[in-house]
Write a protein that holds these residues in place. Structure first.
Motif, PDB file in Angstrom:
ATOM      1  N   UNK A  55      18.143  28.912  15.155  1.00  0.00           N
ATOM      2  CA  UNK A  55      18.548  28.997  13.789  1.00  0.00           C
ATOM      3  C   UNK A  55      17.657  29.998  13.028  1.00  0.00           C
ATOM      4  N   UNK A  56      18.208  30.832  12.265  1.00  0.00           N
ATOM      5  CA  UNK A  56      17.567  32.147  11.716  1.00  0.00           C
ATOM      6  C   UNK A  56      16.415  31.912  11.083  1.00  0.00           C
ATOM      7  N   UNK A  57      15.968  30.899  10.117  1.00  0.00           N
ATOM      8  CA  UNK A  57      14.565  30.656   9.550  1.00  0.00           C
ATOM      9  C   UNK A  57      13.726  30.485  10.910  1.00  0.00           C
ATOM     10  N   UNK A  58      14.065  29.842  11.974  1.00  0.00           N
ATOM     11  CA  UNK A  58      13.202  29.453  12.884  1.00  0.00           C
ATOM     12  C   UNK A  58      12.585  30.758  13.772  1.00  0.00           C
ATOM     13  N   UNK A  59      13.745  31.799  13.911  1.00  0.00           N
ATOM     14  CA  UNK A  59      13.277  33.047  14.624  1.00  0.00           C
ATOM     15  C   UNK A  59      12.565  33.886  13.512  1.00  0.00           C
ATOM     16  N   UNK A  60      12.774  33.811  12.393  1.00  0.00           N
ATOM     17  CA  UNK A  60      12.080  34.779  11.379  1.00  0.00           C
ATOM     18  C   UNK A  60      10.666  34.478  11.415  1.00  0.00           C
ATOM     19  N   UNK A  61      10.244  33.157  11.625  1.00  0.00           N
ATOM     20  CA  UNK A  61       9.134  32.668  11.547  1.00  0.00           C
ATOM     21  C   UNK A  61       8.107  33.350  12.879  1.00  0.00           C
ATOM     22  N   UNK A  62       8.883  33.834  13.711  1.00  0.00           N
ATOM     23  CA  UNK A  62       8.227  34.022  15.006  1.00  0.00           C
ATOM     24  C   UNK A  62       7.601  35.699  14.555  1.00  0.00           C
ATOM     25  N   UNK A  63       8.099  36.247  13.536  1.00  0.00           N
ATOM     26  CA  UNK A  63       7.578  37.456  13.151  1.00  0.00           C
ATOM     27  C   UNK A  63       6.057  37.583  12.749  1.00  0.00           C
ATOM     28  N   UNK A  64       5.494  36.269  12.576  1.00  0.00           N
ATOM     29  CA  UNK A  64       3.979  36.362  12.259  1.00  0.00           C
ATOM     30  C   UNK A  64       3.299  35.525  13.297  1.00  0.00           C
ATOM     31  N   UNK A  65       3.949  35.668  14.580  1.00  0.00           N
ATOM     32  CA  UNK A  65       3.205  34.916  15.632  1.00  0.00           C
ATOM     33  C   UNK A  65       2.204  35.511  16.411  1.00  0.00           C
ATOM     34  N   UNK A  66       1.789  36.760  15.700  1.00  0.00           N
ATOM     35  CA  UNK A  66       0.484  37.352  16.315  1.00  0.00           C
ATOM     36  C   UNK A  66       0.844  38.524  17.296  1.00  0.00           C
ATOM     37  N   UNK A  67       2.077  38.920  17.465  1.00  0.00           N
ATOM     38  CA  UNK A  67       2.270  40.111  18.478  1.00  0.00           C
ATOM     39  C   UNK A  67       3.275  40.974  17.506  1.00  0.00           C
ATOM     40  N   UNK A  68       2.531  41.896  17.054  1.00  0.00           N
ATOM     41  CA  UNK A  68       3.286  42.731  15.930  1.00  0.00           C
ATOM     42  C   UNK A  68       4.495  43.574  16.699  1.00  0.00           C
ATOM     43  N   UNK A  69       4.103  43.929  17.628  1.00  0.00           N
ATOM     44  CA  UNK A  69       5.372  44.838  18.598  1.00  0.00           C
ATOM     45  C   UNK A  69       6.483  43.887  18.826  1.00  0.00           C
ATOM     46  N   UNK A  70       6.359  42.455  19.229  1.00  0.00           N
ATOM     47  CA  UNK A  70       7.375  41.615  19.219  1.00  0.00           C
ATOM     48  C   UNK A  70       8.345  41.499  18.164  1.00  0.00           C
ATOM     49  N   UNK A  71       7.378  41.475  16.872  1.00  0.00           N
ATOM     50  CA  UNK A  71       7.954  41.290  15.592  1.00  0.00           C
ATOM     51  C   UNK A  71       8.875  42.373  15.255  1.00  0.00           C
ATOM     52  N   UNK A  72       8.302  43.597  15.573  1.00  0.00           N
ATOM     53  CA  UNK A  72       9.121  44.863  15.363  1.00  0.00           C
ATOM     54  C   UNK A  72      10.515  44.920  15.859  1.00  0.00           C
ATOM     55  N   UNK A  73      10.235  44.515  17.260  1.00  0.00           N
ATOM     56  CA  UNK A  73      11.670  44.419  18.052  1.00  0.00           C
ATOM     57  C   UNK A  73      12.817  43.359  17.439  1.00  0.00           C
ATOM     58  N   UNK A  74      11.883  42.280  17.074  1.00  0.00           N
ATOM     59  CA  UNK A  74      12.795  41.037  16.539  1.00  0.00           C
ATOM     60  C   UNK A  74      13.623  41.756  15.277  1.00  0.00           C
ATOM     61  N   UNK A  75      12.920  42.479  14.462  1.00  0.00           N
ATOM     62  CA  UNK A  75      13.625  42.782  13.234  1.00  0.00           C
ATOM     63  C   UNK A  75      14.937  43.812  13.664  1.00  0.00           C
ATOM     64  N   UNK A  76      14.625  44.513  14.676  1.00  0.00           N
ATOM     65  CA  UNK A  76      15.890  45.477  14.946  1.00  0.00           C
ATOM     66  C   UNK A  76      16.814  44.615  15.661  1.00  0.00           C
ATOM     67  N   UNK A  77      16.655  43.733  16.285  1.00  0.00           N
ATOM     68  CA  UNK A  77      18.003  42.799  16.996  1.00  0.00           C
ATOM     69  C   UNK A  77      18.471  41.683  16.278  1.00  0.00           C
ATOM     70  N   UNK A  78      17.688  41.239  15.082  1.00  0.00           N
ATOM     71  CA  UNK A  78      17.752  40.090  14.318  1.00  0.00           C
ATOM     72  C   UNK A  78      19.328  39.956  13.804  1.00  0.00           C
ATOM     73  N   UNK A  79      19.880  41.003  13.203  1.00  0.00           N
ATOM     74  CA  UNK A  79      21.201  40.936  12.587  1.00  0.00           C
ATOM     75  C   UNK A  79      22.024  40.723  13.720  1.00  0.00           C
ATOM     76  N   UNK A  80      22.238  41.679  14.668  1.00  0.00           N
ATOM     77  CA  UNK A  80      23.302  41.352  16.037  1.00  0.00           C
ATOM     78  C   UNK A  80      23.304  40.273  16.679  1.00  0.00           C
TER      79      UNK A  80
END
Length: 606
Positions: A32-57
């Protein structure tokens, strides 16, 4: 982090990641999209940046099936946007490529407007870059379109591959392997598939290598036109004991050719519809170490560029079927445990026979050169289906795939499956694999299990049918359903299907007392029909016959609903890795879980 990501959500993401890596495709999102978006604040900025790049696909709606691009189907794999809008353009470009000896397997198309008219680029995978106008002075043949060949597609990826191939030459075991690596590298450098064909000819001469490798543009299954190939890389470690058994079968396989329906009764000769000389392939059973492809097959027949000369069975991929409950819900409850325990044994022999005697037999009636035929044109052979002389054959320049087009792959796989099933009861074959009336699994048990498997696989073939587009997602699945439909219609009650839509239950029963008596003659009739259509280039009768058998009617759609209700997750196959400790190679295997798959990819450091 634990407060932000629930264990259940994390497991869903791990399942998604494992399936993505195994399938090399983005078709199994259960997040579910909201669950995944919440991971952006999970404490790993690099992971959050990568997640933003692949979220839409990640959250794009998957297509109903692969196919010509449209509202419910898509392919971004082989052809560019709008290229399939005009089948006439694609056909004329294909003819132009054929005239210019440009093999299509490693190409894509790009359509665009230039100088007020439609134009196409043929993008060819290679390291070397170049441009070439294909149809100067002859644009009538391509409907006024300008066609250009551009080499250098996937340049960066192929350059890395060539660097690795160049390094590997130093570790080859013999001169043939060194030459194979050089030729393969040269083909990737310039994009010339003739060089690749030459490399494959060297590959098949390298008998019993300690490491088996396959690399290149190989299988066309993801191309809706069935022509352009997916780039694959495979590494396997041969199993000497199993390979020896397979090679024993290959050495005696010729005598089983005489058991096939179009050969029996020819007075010791093979007749007009079979090659007089059966040339057995090199046969290997290997443990797959790395299999980079969207589909991990149980076995492959290579090369695809010419006559099949090498069969490879991936024993650990086949063994993975032991623990999968695929279709088990359709087996009568009293037989489920027996079916589960016997399945691998019958399935393994079926796949082996499919490969060696299915794909390895048959003759095409052909005009070899102008006025020269491989049969007597003045006294053509009798068609066993009609009793009359054959009236069609392959004319000069025609090929099996060209004549049969979209049916070629599925009919070929269907025919090979039929050969394997037809010969499964031969005592000489079963004894070779250790099955007798005194073994733990008796011959009659193994044969019965195979006929039950034919029914289960036939019904499961409905999983890959899309009722909206009426499109089949997999050639083998269509073949399995066609075989089952023929058996259901023509085996005098051998099979019955009990359907209970209220309780979502579908049960398949096979009359065990008449398995061979009713089943084998029925398989033989279907096999003979497909074989003659294929060998005589009779596409019109073949299409009528095969499309009727594989048509999904209202009853089959009801079965499909129940099958989809019980559908399992796709296979996520977990590969091992090798590591160098000093001068010793260490093999590391992983747990067959989502975490194991991800760890194996992470430690491969790609």
């Amino acid at each position: 982090m634990s407060r932000k990501i629930q264990t259940e959500d994390l497991q869903k993401f791990l399942d998604y990641a494992a399936l993505f890596l195994s399938n090399i495709g983005n078709y199994f999102v259960r997040l579910r999209r909201p669950k995944v978006r919440a991971w952006n604040a999970s404490g790993y900025p690099a992971a959050g940046e990568l997640l933003n790049r692949v979220m839409e696909p990640m959250f794009q709606l998957p297509p109903n099936s692969l196919g010509h691009p449209g509202p419910f189907t898509q392919t971004r794999y082989c052809l560019g946007a709008d290229c399939l809008a005009s089948s006439e353009d694609v056909a004329s470009i294909s003819k132009l490529m054929e005239d210019l000896s440009i093999h299509p397997e490693n190409t894509r198309l790009r359509r665009y407007r230039a100088s007020g008219r439609d134009s196409y680029d043929i993008l060819q995978a290679s390291v070397v870059e170049s441009k070439f106008i294909c149809n100067t002075g002859d644009e009538l043949s391509t409907n006024g379109k300008r066609i250009q060949l551009i080499r250098g597609d996937h340049k960066d990826e192929l350059e890395q591959i060539c660097q690795s191939l160049r390094q590997s030459i130093n570790y080859a075991s013999n001169p043939a392997q060194q030459l194979l690596l050089r030729k393969t590298m040269d083909s990737f450098l310039v994009g010339d598939l003739e060089l690749y064909k030459n490399a494959q000819k060297i590959w098949v001469t390298d008998k019993a290598p300690s490491v088996e490798t396959v690399i290149g543009f190989i299988e066309p299954y993801r191309d809706p036109l069935g022509i352009r190939a997916e780039f694959e890389g495979i590494v396997g470690i041969p199993d000497p004991t199993a390979t020896e058994t397979l090679r024993k079968l290959a050495s005696v396989a010729d005598k089983f050719v005489f058991k096939l329906p179009w050969v029996e009764g020819n007075g010791g000769r093979k007749g007009p519809f079979e090659k007089e000389l059966f040339d057995p392939p090199d046969f290997s059973s290997v443990q797959s170490l790395a299999y980079c492809s969207s589909i991990i097959f149980q076995g492959i027949n290579l090369p695809n560029t010419g006559d099949r000369l090498q069969d490879i069975i991936f024993s650990n991929r086949m063994a993975a079927e032991r623990i999968r409950p695929r279709g088990l819900h359709m087996v009568n409850e009293a037989e489920r445990e027996t079916f589960r325990s016997h399945r691998f044994h019958s399935y393994y022999i079926w796949v082996v026979l499919h490969a060696i005697l299915g794909h390895g037999t048959g003759k095409f009636l052909t005009e070899i050169s102008k006025g020269n035929y491989n049969f007597d044109l003045t006294n053509p052979p009798l068609n066993p289906l009609t009793g009359n002389p054959v009236s069609c054959w392959y004319h000069l320049g025609q090929t099996w795939t060209g004549v049969f087009g979209d049916l070629a792959t599925t009919v070929d796989e269907c025919r090979a499956d039929l050969v394997g099933a037809y010969l499964i009861d031969e005592p000489g074959i079963l004894t070779l694999f250790g099955y007798t009336d005194q073994s733990e699994i008796k011959c009659r048990d193994l044969v019965y299990n195979l006929y039950l498997q034919l029914g289960i696989d036939g019904l499961r073939g409905l999983e890959n049918y899309d009722p909206i587009t009426e499109h089949r997602g997999q050639a083998h699945s269509r073949a399995h359903f066609a075989i089952f439909r023929y058996l259901l219609r023509n085996s005098d009650g051998l099979y019955t299907v009990l359907c209970d839509p209220v309780n979502q239950k579908l049960t398949l029963n096979v009359d065990r007392s008449n398995t061979i008596q009713k089943g084998k003659p029925c398989l033989g009739r279907m096999l003979l029909t497909l074989h003659i259509y294929r060998g005589t280039a009779d596409i019109s009768h073949c299409r009528e016959f095969y499309e009727d058998l594989s048509h999904v009617d209202a009853q089959a759609l009801q079965w499909r609903d129940i099958i989809l209700f019980h559908k399992e997750p796709p296979l996520a196959f977990c590969h091992a890795n090798t590591f160098l400790d000093g001068y010793q190679v260490r093999l590391k295997e992983y747990e067959p879980t989502a975490q194991g798959v991800i760890q194996s990819w992470a430690e491969r450091e790609i």
